[in-house]
Design a protein around this motif. Structure first.
Motif, PDB file in Angstrom:
ATOM      1  N   THR A  18      31.165  43.687  20.772  1.00  0.00           N
ATOM      2  CA  THR A  18      32.274  44.601  21.024  1.00  0.00           C
ATOM      3  C   THR A  18      33.022  44.153  22.270  1.00  0.00           C
ATOM      4  OG1 THR A  18      32.891  46.940  21.271  1.00  0.00           O
ATOM      5  CG2 THR A  18      30.956  46.199  22.471  1.00  0.00           C
ATOM      6  N   SER A  19      34.293  44.531  22.358  1.00  0.00           N
ATOM      7  CA  SER A  19      35.095  44.225  23.546  1.00  0.00           C
ATOM      8  C   SER A  19      36.057  45.376  23.795  1.00  0.00           C
ATOM      9  CB  SER A  19      35.860  42.912  23.374  1.00  0.00           C
ATOM     10  OG  SER A  19      36.766  42.993  22.291  1.00  0.00           O
ATOM     11  N   ARG A  20      36.521  45.475  25.033  1.00  0.00           N
ATOM     12  CA  ARG A  20      37.414  46.577  25.390  1.00  0.00           C
ATOM     13  C   ARG A  20      38.175  46.257  26.665  1.00  0.00           C
ATOM     14  NH1 ARG A  20      34.236  50.040  29.329  1.00  0.00           N
ATOM     15  NH2 ARG A  20      32.100  49.299  29.206  1.00  0.00           N
ATOM     16  N   ILE A  21      39.237  47.012  26.866  1.00  0.00           N
ATOM     17  CA  ILE A  21      39.963  47.035  28.124  1.00  0.00           C
ATOM     18  C   ILE A  21      39.604  48.339  28.831  1.00  0.00           C
ATOM     19  CG2 ILE A  21      42.220  47.066  29.256  1.00  0.00           C
ATOM     20  CD1 ILE A  21      41.673  44.426  27.947  1.00  0.00           C
ATOM     21  N   GLU A  22      39.205  48.249  30.092  1.00  0.00           N
ATOM     22  CA  GLU A  22      38.864  49.447  30.855  1.00  0.00           C
ATOM     23  C   GLU A  22      39.790  49.571  32.059  1.00  0.00           C
ATOM     24  OE1 GLU A  22      35.107  51.590  33.165  1.00  0.00           O
ATOM     25  OE2 GLU A  22      35.276  49.409  33.128  1.00  0.00           O
ATOM     26  N   VAL A  23      40.202  50.816  32.329  1.00  0.00           N
ATOM     27  CA  VAL A  23      41.014  51.116  33.516  1.00  0.00           C
ATOM     28  C   VAL A  23      40.250  52.138  34.357  1.00  0.00           C
ATOM     29  CG1 VAL A  23      43.245  51.904  34.384  1.00  0.00           C
ATOM     30  CG2 VAL A  23      43.128  50.709  32.190  1.00  0.00           C
ATOM     31  N   PRO A  24      39.394  51.679  35.279  1.00  0.00           N
ATOM     32  CA  PRO A  24      38.704  52.606  36.179  1.00  0.00           C
ATOM     33  C   PRO A  24      39.621  53.036  37.327  1.00  0.00           C
ATOM     34  CG  PRO A  24      37.529  50.487  35.965  1.00  0.00           C
ATOM     35  CD  PRO A  24      38.929  50.302  35.458  1.00  0.00           C
ATOM     36  N   VAL A  25      39.445  54.256  37.795  1.00  0.00           N
ATOM     37  CA  VAL A  25      40.124  54.760  38.993  1.00  0.00           C
ATOM     38  C   VAL A  25      39.022  55.234  39.934  1.00  0.00           C
ATOM     39  CG1 VAL A  25      41.816  56.354  39.940  1.00  0.00           C
ATOM     40  CG2 VAL A  25      42.131  55.436  37.631  1.00  0.00           C
ATOM     41  N   LEU A  26      38.735  54.455  40.962  1.00  0.00           N
ATOM     42  CA  LEU A  26      37.548  54.649  41.788  1.00  0.00           C
ATOM     43  C   LEU A  26      37.903  55.164  43.181  1.00  0.00           C
ATOM     44  CD1 LEU A  26      35.875  51.252  40.852  1.00  0.00           C
ATOM     45  CD2 LEU A  26      35.495  53.477  39.761  1.00  0.00           C
ATOM     46  N   VAL A  27      37.037  56.008  43.713  1.00  0.00           N
ATOM     47  CA  VAL A  27      37.148  56.514  45.071  1.00  0.00           C
ATOM     48  C   VAL A  27      35.875  56.111  45.809  1.00  0.00           C
ATOM     49  CG1 VAL A  27      37.388  58.541  46.535  1.00  0.00           C
ATOM     50  CG2 VAL A  27      38.528  58.474  44.312  1.00  0.00           C
ATOM     51  N   GLY A  28      36.026  55.514  47.006  1.00  0.00           N
ATOM     52  CA  GLY A  28      34.855  55.018  47.709  1.00  0.00           C
ATOM     53  C   GLY A  28      34.839  55.364  49.181  1.00  0.00           C
ATOM     54  N   PHE A  29      33.697  55.100  49.787  1.00  0.00           N
ATOM     55  CA  PHE A  29      33.499  55.377  51.208  1.00  0.00           C
ATOM     56  C   PHE A  29      32.609  54.291  51.797  1.00  0.00           C
ATOM     57  CE2 PHE A  29      31.030  57.333  54.677  1.00  0.00           C
ATOM     58  CZ  PHE A  29      32.078  57.755  55.492  1.00  0.00           C
ATOM     59  N   GLU A  30      33.022  53.756  52.954  1.00  0.00           N
ATOM     60  CA  GLU A  30      32.219  52.741  53.635  1.00  0.00           C
ATOM     61  C   GLU A  30      31.108  53.427  54.421  1.00  0.00           C
ATOM     62  OE1 GLU A  30      32.956  50.288  57.497  1.00  0.00           O
ATOM     63  OE2 GLU A  30      34.079  49.300  55.882  1.00  0.00           O
ATOM     64  N   ILE A  31      29.854  53.221  53.984  1.00  0.00           N
ATOM     65  CA  ILE A  31      28.699  53.797  54.671  1.00  0.00           C
ATOM     66  C   ILE A  31      28.525  53.127  56.028  1.00  0.00           C
ATOM     67  CG2 ILE A  31      26.231  54.268  54.534  1.00  0.00           C
ATOM     68  CD1 ILE A  31      27.933  55.717  52.460  1.00  0.00           C
ATOM     69  N   PHE A  32      28.497  51.818  56.019  1.00  0.00           N
ATOM     70  CA  PHE A  32      28.516  50.996  57.225  1.00  0.00           C
ATOM     71  C   PHE A  32      28.946  49.610  56.793  1.00  0.00           C
ATOM     72  CE2 PHE A  32      24.162  50.974  55.581  1.00  0.00           C
ATOM     73  CZ  PHE A  32      23.931  49.612  55.415  1.00  0.00           C
ATOM     74  N   ASP A  33      29.486  48.875  57.720  1.00  0.00           N
ATOM     75  CA  ASP A  33      29.958  47.533  57.422  1.00  0.00           C
ATOM     76  C   ASP A  33      28.748  46.621  57.157  1.00  0.00           C
ATOM     77  OD1 ASP A  33      31.556  45.327  57.123  1.00  0.00           O
ATOM     78  OD2 ASP A  33      31.916  45.039  59.269  1.00  0.00           O
ATOM     79  N   PRO A  34      28.615  46.001  55.954  1.00  0.00           N
ATOM     80  CA  PRO A  34      29.630  45.795  54.916  1.00  0.00           C
ATOM     81  C   PRO A  34      29.403  46.623  53.654  1.00  0.00           C
ATOM     82  CG  PRO A  34      27.921  44.142  54.690  1.00  0.00           C
ATOM     83  CD  PRO A  34      27.462  45.091  55.768  1.00  0.00           C
ATOM     84  N   LEU A  35      28.627  47.724  53.693  1.00  0.00           N
ATOM     85  CA  LEU A  35      28.197  48.448  52.497  1.00  0.00           C
ATOM     86  C   LEU A  35      29.086  49.660  52.222  1.00  0.00           C
ATOM     87  CD1 LEU A  35      25.943  48.764  50.300  1.00  0.00           C
ATOM     88  CD2 LEU A  35      24.805  50.301  51.923  1.00  0.00           C
TER      89      LEU A  35
END
Length: 242
Positions: free
Chosen positions: A102-119
């Motif tokens: 199977t194959s697909r096109i995905e459009v994720p919309v992500l929200v993130g937070f830096e815990i500490f550099d570089p994670l």
């Protein structure tokens, strides 16, 4: 599709009205493991077979590649992506192995937070647009119209961890579908695979994904403000660097 467009438009308006720290455009690629449902071979569909037999899918490595746009607000960031994913599994039927692709096109919309550099940690929905899904040996008969017949558009939930080293990074992500598939009857070529009528059990799709990425272009709002303000300077040739 309309929901995806609305989210992206809202996101871009937010960028315009908010002073972001940095913008980045990049490319990514990697591997994935995709989980699908079991197949139950019906005993009464094959002569001299009195019991059902259950076949479990074998996960095969799939691949993915795409691009992203990241906007950072201090330790927070927004990251819409567009990704092409190809996935493969197999079933060890009695006479021959059958491959699921199977194959697909995905459009994720992500929200993130830096815990500490570089994670950093992130989460968000992904909007999927599937191409054809195929399983070797499946045929169209009076019992079945082929298959697997899956929804062409779905939504999943993503959660992951990202480690960044300058312009480069590594992304480990778990993806969970929000909707369970429906059980489906398949008619498989018995002479080739040793299985005839079989039920593809319902399942909730999930995937484990590992990718690497690189920021191709990265800047900050001061650079952008300076560039766009120069575009509208009053000069004869209207060049931003006069």
């Amino acid at each position: 599709m309309r929901a995806t467009i609305l989210l992206l438009v809202t996101f871009l308006l937010g960028i315009y009205s908010t002073k972001a720290q940095e913008f980045a455009i990049g490319a990514k690629g990697g591997l994935n493991y995709y989980s699908i449902g079991d197949i139950n071979s019906r005993a009464n569909s094959i002569a001299n077979l009195n019991e059902d037999e259950l076949f479990y899918p074998n996960k095969k490595l799939g691949y993915q590649f795409g691009g992203y746009f990241t906007v950072e607000y201090g330790k927070f960031f927004l990251r819409p992506e567009i990704v092409y994913l190809s996935s493969k599994n197999s079933y060890d039927f009695p006479d021959e192995k059958a491959y699921w692709e199977t194959s697909r096109i995905e459009v994720p919309v992500l929200v993130g937070f830096e815990i500490f550099d570089p994670l950093s940690l992130y989460l968000g929905p992904g909007f999927n647009f599937y191409n054809d899904t195929s399983l070797d040996g499946v045929q169209v008969t009076s019992y079945s119209d082929g298959g697997p017949d899956l929804d062409k558009t779905t939504v999943n939930f993503n959660i992951g961890v990202m480690v960044r080293f300058g312009r480069f990074g590594v992304d480990l992500r778990y993806e969970q579908g929000l909707k369970e598939t429906e059980e489906e009857l398949l008619d498989i070529v018995h002479s080739a695979y040793g299985v005839n009528l079989a039920d593809l059990k319902s399942y909730t799709p999930n995937m484990l994904r590992l990718s690497v990425f690189i920021d191709i272009f990265r800047t900050n709002p001061d650079d952008l403000d300076g560039f766009f303000s120069n575009l509208f300077r009053s000069n004869k040739c209207h060049c931003p660097y006069n």
